[in-house]
Design an enzyme around this catalytic site. Sequence first.
Site, mmCIF file in Angstrom:
data_model
loop_
_atom_site.group_PDB
_atom_site.id
_atom_site.type_symbol
_atom_site.label_atom_id
_atom_site.label_comp_id
_atom_site.label_asym_id
_atom_site.label_seq_id
_atom_site.Cartn_x
_atom_site.Cartn_y
_atom_site.Cartn_z
ATOM 1 N N GLN A 83 0.900 -1.196 -0.078
ATOM 2 C CA GLN A 83 -0.134 -0.113 -0.099
ATOM 3 C C GLN A 83 0.962 1.470 0.218
ATOM 4 O OE1 GLN A 83 -3.131 -2.012 3.172
ATOM 5 N NE2 GLN A 83 -3.596 0.212 2.726
ATOM 6 N N ARG A 133 -9.161 0.069 7.399
ATOM 7 C CA ARG A 133 -9.870 1.047 6.993
ATOM 8 C C ARG A 133 -10.442 2.019 7.990
ATOM 9 N NH1 ARG A 133 -14.350 -1.052 2.580
ATOM 10 N NH2 ARG A 133 -14.652 0.931 1.684
ATOM 11 N N CYS A 134 -9.482 2.568 8.508
ATOM 12 C CA CYS A 134 -9.542 3.358 9.693
ATOM 13 C C CYS A 134 -8.227 4.325 9.673
ATOM 14 C CB CYS A 134 -9.619 2.538 10.840
ATOM 15 S SG CYS A 134 -9.309 3.353 12.362
#
Length: 784
Positions: free
Chosen positions: A221, A368-369
């Site tokens: 990522q 996802r935070c």
Amino acid sequence: MSATKAQDIGGLGHSVRRKEDARFVRGKGRYVDDVKLKNMCYLALVRSPYAHARLKGIDISAAMEVPGVLAVVTGKDLEEAGLAWMPTLSHDQQMVLATGKVLFQGQEVAAVVAESRFAAADGAAAVRVDYEELPVVVDPHAALEKDAPVLREDRDEKSNHIFHWEAGDRDATDAIFDASDVVVTQDMVYQRCHPAPLECCACVADWDAVNEKMTIYMTSQAPHAHRTLFALVAGLPEHKIRIISPDVGGGFGNKVPIYPGYVVSAVASLKLGRPVKWTEERSGNLQSTGFARDYHMHAELAATKDGKIRALRVKTLGDHGAFNAAAQPSKFPAGFYNICSGSYDLENAFVEVDGAYTNKAPGGIAYRCSFRVTEASYLIERTVDVLADELGIDPAEIRKKNFIAPEKFPYATPLGWTYDSGNYAGAMDRALEMVGYEDLLKEQEDKRGRGELMGIGISSFTEIVGAGPGKQCDIAGIEMFDSCEVRIHPTGKVLARIGVQTQGQGHETTFAQILAEELGIPVGDITVEHGDTDTAPYGLGTYASRSTPVAGAATAVAARKVRAKAKKIAAYLLEVDEADLEWKDYAFRVKGAPDKTKTMQDVAFAAYTNVPEGLEAGLEAVDYYDPPNMTYPFGTYICVVDIDKGTGDWKVRKFVAVDDCGTIINPMVVEGQIHGGLTEGFAISKMQLIEYDEGGNITGGNFMEYLIPTAVETPHYDTDKTVTPSPHHPIGAKGVGESPNVGSPAAFVNAVIDALSPYGVRHIDMPITSDKVWKVLRDAGIQD
Ligand code: CDP
């Protein structure tokens, strides 16, 4: 075909001529597993069955006898090369392969490289490891007790305590609590869960001895940050390392840290002079790569009798596992947890967090935070419901009474953030209208009269995304800017390269739309590339919804730099002064003579063939954008559930999500983000838990026990939006990817608790499985 204006599809991009252009999400069509190189060999990891044990010896002789096995690498081998430990993103160090002892079940102990995947797996099974079991600590509270065994013998501090962190004014907050009419307290655990991306981690490390260059295809990522970390660990210059992150089958924070599999593959390729592929197995992914949450929280609210919240006090213990490998900006040991004052206008607040080591996999990643924001949002949205219950005030009413009013933005919170913009009541009113709140309340009253269990849960979250201002946020010392490089070719076609790395969020589409809007060039003529450190400008990567707030801003600014140069060329071509030109309706126009125009395509050709004297040829620009502030998306989610008294199962009858992420670039992409995140929030609230028994054995390390909702379980969502642009973002956009995972767990849980509240139930920890509800119903004597 008739032209469709951008406004018709509700998104950006003048040159989105057809709806299909905006609906087409592009990708590279190639995953790490598709990479096939000549002479490639394969790596398999040997993992520890014990959670805490001393390594007495490793016998590799049988493994070396397995046909096809080329090499076995152990921690000792790495130690000799000075590579046995690697730095984590949270100022800790982590074993690459175990030396001395193992600290969690599934830890990487050795690696086998072989001609085929199967031979590597057979070789791994043949490695004999002699362990001596040690006492195991899985409870973070027990880990901090005086007589707890010290897990990390490598550290100078002889305790399992990692850090203490606090924000806010303790004394002023205590004083408000002492003077308040009402105080409610609630303990809650945000359980350990895992992003479980469809594609596990994988890499192909390829050492080119002739050019002395290492190329690593990797599920990353953050390719640039990873290249820098590899350079630091391996001592290779950065230009001799190329990270290529192809299409990635889901990241969700799981692919931000560097894992041992990547490092050992690189070492093996250097040693063998051959490309080495590692493809993680599913159980390895669930057992050893970055888990999320595991926050043990204690929340208190002080309020007046009529429901005005005055102060918040929070004490939390974070279980970080065996190594503190939380992937977050390095100055924030508890991430952005101090966003826990939420959407509310408080007099003061105080929050403190301690971190503990246990015999569990390392992590604490931002699933996802935006770094512990999900925990923070869950804490405040749950506790506000507890207060509403205590005071007998409707949960919607108590929220409205305490929201930060729109005219108070920019709003400085008592915990240190400055919210950029918001209209919380606006989002809530829309959600209440969509769900038919008044009717639902009447229906609930009737049902309660008949003993039926129906619940309504509200969550009005505020998020913080877009790390970040470089002064506040860095990863391994590198400030968290992001970048875009725009090049317009003579024919008016555009190549843009960005520093972030999509894992399915559709940047190739949405970033092209930003450029189309800024440059007046059709989306179809714009290519967006990313994920290759040899070509893309340096960026910190995609996680925590930072792409749009940071790299999206860089994209708009880079395009504006190009436009500034293009204006000079247009003025020269039109034989007017630059000051006489305006950029209107996607072209340069002479003020007062709108027929005299030059498009960006006209200018592009001239930029390479006919530039005014003194101006250099070419039409390109790069921007490294350091945002002045984070962006603060928000929204209201309302969930309606019915509980089956016989089984304890709860079903979502209705779920309304009203999100506000400022200016929307692509409504379809945004809606996709919301649906995905809501489904993850649903799964966490209902079925997902990575659990350990007393011996440190993981339960939840496979998809039989760690459940993923299918289309059958997934609820239907009704979505809508309000638009409150960010005042500091060049196009007014805020991030959105994390919002639904951040905001939704509290809505699901609040709904279930609301259904059970007439029976005195105030809280149940997630996941709220049907058996937990069934036991509550049994204990309350209210089963069918
Ligand atoms: O960093 P990440 O891409 O995961 O999150 P994001 O910035 O929230 O963006 C997710 C996707 O939604 C990207 O394709 C964005 O460009 C798109 N998006 C949008 O269309 N409009 C917004 N206001 C925010 C995001």
